[in-house]
Design a protein around this motif. Sequence first.
Motif, PDB file in Angstrom:
ATOM      1  N   TRP A  36       0.271  -0.840  -0.164  1.00  0.00           N
ATOM      2  CA  TRP A  36       0.026   0.101  -0.319  1.00  0.00           C
ATOM      3  C   TRP A  36       1.017   1.235   0.126  1.00  0.00           C
ATOM      4  O   TRP A  36       0.524   2.373   0.267  1.00  0.00           O
ATOM      5  CB  TRP A  36      -1.469   0.259   1.286  1.00  0.00           C
ATOM      6  CG  TRP A  36      -1.822  -1.358   0.678  1.00  0.00           C
ATOM      7  CD1 TRP A  36      -2.440  -1.717   0.202  1.00  0.00           C
ATOM      8  CD2 TRP A  36      -2.264  -2.127   2.370  1.00  0.00           C
ATOM      9  NE1 TRP A  36      -3.114  -2.926   0.935  1.00  0.00           N
ATOM     10  CE2 TRP A  36      -3.053  -3.278   1.835  1.00  0.00           C
ATOM     11  CE3 TRP A  36      -1.890  -1.856   3.216  1.00  0.00           C
ATOM     12  CZ2 TRP A  36      -3.452  -3.797   2.512  1.00  0.00           C
ATOM     13  CZ3 TRP A  36      -2.859  -2.903   4.121  1.00  0.00           C
ATOM     14  CH2 TRP A  36      -3.008  -3.926   4.289  1.00  0.00           C
ATOM     15  N   GLY A  37       2.584   1.639  -0.064  1.00  0.00           N
ATOM     16  CA  GLY A  37       2.954   2.340   0.147  1.00  0.00           C
ATOM     17  C   GLY A  37       3.473   2.575  -1.656  1.00  0.00           C
ATOM     18  O   GLY A  37       2.908   1.805  -2.919  1.00  0.00           O
ATOM     19  N   SER A  38       4.969   3.214  -1.986  1.00  0.00           N
ATOM     20  CA  SER A  38       4.211   3.538  -3.067  1.00  0.00           C
ATOM     21  C   SER A  38       6.004   3.930  -3.316  1.00  0.00           C
ATOM     22  O   SER A  38       6.976   4.790  -2.271  1.00  0.00           O
ATOM     23  CB  SER A  38       4.247   5.056  -3.824  1.00  0.00           C
ATOM     24  OG  SER A  38       4.633   6.260  -2.761  1.00  0.00           O
ATOM     25  N   PHE A 115       6.428  -1.849  -0.466  1.00  0.00           N
ATOM     26  CA  PHE A 115       6.374  -0.587   0.218  1.00  0.00           C
ATOM     27  C   PHE A 115       5.327  -0.502   0.670  1.00  0.00           C
ATOM     28  O   PHE A 115       4.449  -0.720   0.890  1.00  0.00           O
ATOM     29  CB  PHE A 115       6.975   0.195  -0.826  1.00  0.00           C
ATOM     30  CG  PHE A 115       7.466   0.793  -2.086  1.00  0.00           C
ATOM     31  CD1 PHE A 115       9.296   0.973  -1.337  1.00  0.00           C
ATOM     32  CD2 PHE A 115       8.059  -0.072  -2.646  1.00  0.00           C
ATOM     33  CE1 PHE A 115       9.876   1.061  -1.816  1.00  0.00           C
ATOM     34  CE2 PHE A 115       8.688  -0.092  -4.188  1.00  0.00           C
ATOM     35  CZ  PHE A 115      10.148   0.077  -3.599  1.00  0.00           C
ATOM     36  N   CYS A 116       5.682   0.533   2.113  1.00  0.00           N
ATOM     37  CA  CYS A 116       4.371   0.711   3.211  1.00  0.00           C
ATOM     38  C   CYS A 116       4.669   2.285   3.491  1.00  0.00           C
ATOM     39  O   CYS A 116       5.411   3.273   3.720  1.00  0.00           O
ATOM     40  CB  CYS A 116       4.844  -0.289   4.204  1.00  0.00           C
ATOM     41  SG  CYS A 116       4.541  -1.525   4.156  1.00  0.00           S
ATOM     42  N   GLU A 119       1.542   5.767   7.361  1.00  0.00           N
ATOM     43  CA  GLU A 119       0.962   5.581   8.481  1.00  0.00           C
ATOM     44  C   GLU A 119       1.138   4.235   8.752  1.00  0.00           C
ATOM     45  O   GLU A 119      -0.104   4.268  10.139  1.00  0.00           O
ATOM     46  CB  GLU A 119      -0.305   5.974   8.053  1.00  0.00           C
ATOM     47  CG  GLU A 119      -0.340   7.561   7.093  1.00  0.00           C
ATOM     48  CD  GLU A 119       0.456   7.823   5.837  1.00  0.00           C
ATOM     49  OE1 GLU A 119      -0.298   6.766   5.155  1.00  0.00           O
ATOM     50  OE2 GLU A 119       1.275   8.861   5.782  1.00  0.00           O
ATOM     51  N   GLY A 120       1.019   3.513   9.136  1.00  0.00           N
ATOM     52  CA  GLY A 120       1.238   1.860  10.036  1.00  0.00           C
ATOM     53  C   GLY A 120       0.286   1.102   8.508  1.00  0.00           C
ATOM     54  O   GLY A 120      -0.419   0.331   9.749  1.00  0.00           O
ATOM     55  N   LEU A 121       0.055   1.135   7.454  1.00  0.00           N
ATOM     56  CA  LEU A 121      -0.825   0.061   7.171  1.00  0.00           C
ATOM     57  C   LEU A 121      -0.265  -1.119   6.961  1.00  0.00           C
ATOM     58  O   LEU A 121      -1.149  -2.332   7.081  1.00  0.00           O
ATOM     59  CB  LEU A 121      -1.516   0.459   5.764  1.00  0.00           C
ATOM     60  CG  LEU A 121      -2.831   1.614   5.857  1.00  0.00           C
ATOM     61  CD1 LEU A 121      -2.915   2.344   4.206  1.00  0.00           C
ATOM     62  CD2 LEU A 121      -4.260   1.203   6.615  1.00  0.00           C
ATOM     63  N   CYS A 122       1.168  -1.440   7.155  1.00  0.00           N
ATOM     64  CA  CYS A 122       1.390  -2.884   7.787  1.00  0.00           C
ATOM     65  C   CYS A 122       2.832  -2.125   8.146  1.00  0.00           C
ATOM     66  O   CYS A 122       3.433  -0.751   8.381  1.00  0.00           O
ATOM     67  CB  CYS A 122       1.897  -2.781   6.112  1.00  0.00           C
ATOM     68  SG  CYS A 122       2.571  -2.431   5.146  1.00  0.00           S
ATOM     69  N   SER A 123       3.077  -3.080   8.773  1.00  0.00           N
ATOM     70  CA  SER A 123       4.316  -2.712  10.012  1.00  0.00           C
ATOM     71  C   SER A 123       5.478  -2.577   9.190  1.00  0.00           C
ATOM     72  O   SER A 123       6.171  -3.621   8.593  1.00  0.00           O
ATOM     73  CB  SER A 123       4.817  -3.468  10.601  1.00  0.00           C
ATOM     74  OG  SER A 123       5.115  -4.948  10.430  1.00  0.00           O
ATOM     75  N   ALA A 124       6.323  -1.679   8.816  1.00  0.00           N
ATOM     76  CA  ALA A 124       7.187  -1.178   8.017  1.00  0.00           C
ATOM     77  C   ALA A 124       8.718  -1.490   9.096  1.00  0.00           C
ATOM     78  O   ALA A 124       8.660  -1.753  10.095  1.00  0.00           O
ATOM     79  CB  ALA A 124       8.014   0.458   8.369  1.00  0.00           C
TER      80      ALA A 124
END
Length: 125
Positions: A36-38, A115-116, A119-124
């Motif tokens: 969900w990241g870029s 990539f996440c 904001e924390g939609l997955c744990s980086a």
Amino acid sequence: MTGVLTALATAAAIASVAPAQAQATAQLSASVSDGWGSGTIISRPAGINCHQEAWDPYASNTPQPNPTGTCTASFEVGTTVTFTATPDTGSSINDGPTPNPVTIHTGYNFTWVMFCPNEGLCSAG
């Protein structure tokens, strides 16, 4: 007689040179998973330059956009390809690129990165 010997020697030299062989190539694919990241993954040597836009699955019912750029490229078999992943502002690398580097072989070759969003939609990490 010298001209004949020279011609024969030249013909023998040309015949002894091996014909040029085409180098075998295989495709390598970079997969940007649905974290969900870029960000962008690029290869060295050049060929892959693949970008994934950020996507929030909770914000709408639209599917994640497909990556843009070149996500699959051909390389000579035996070439070692290394990758650099760069997150866009507001994202981080959760994992990958894995594997890195890749030595190209016949058959399926790949690397992937996730990539996440920060904001924390997955744990980086």
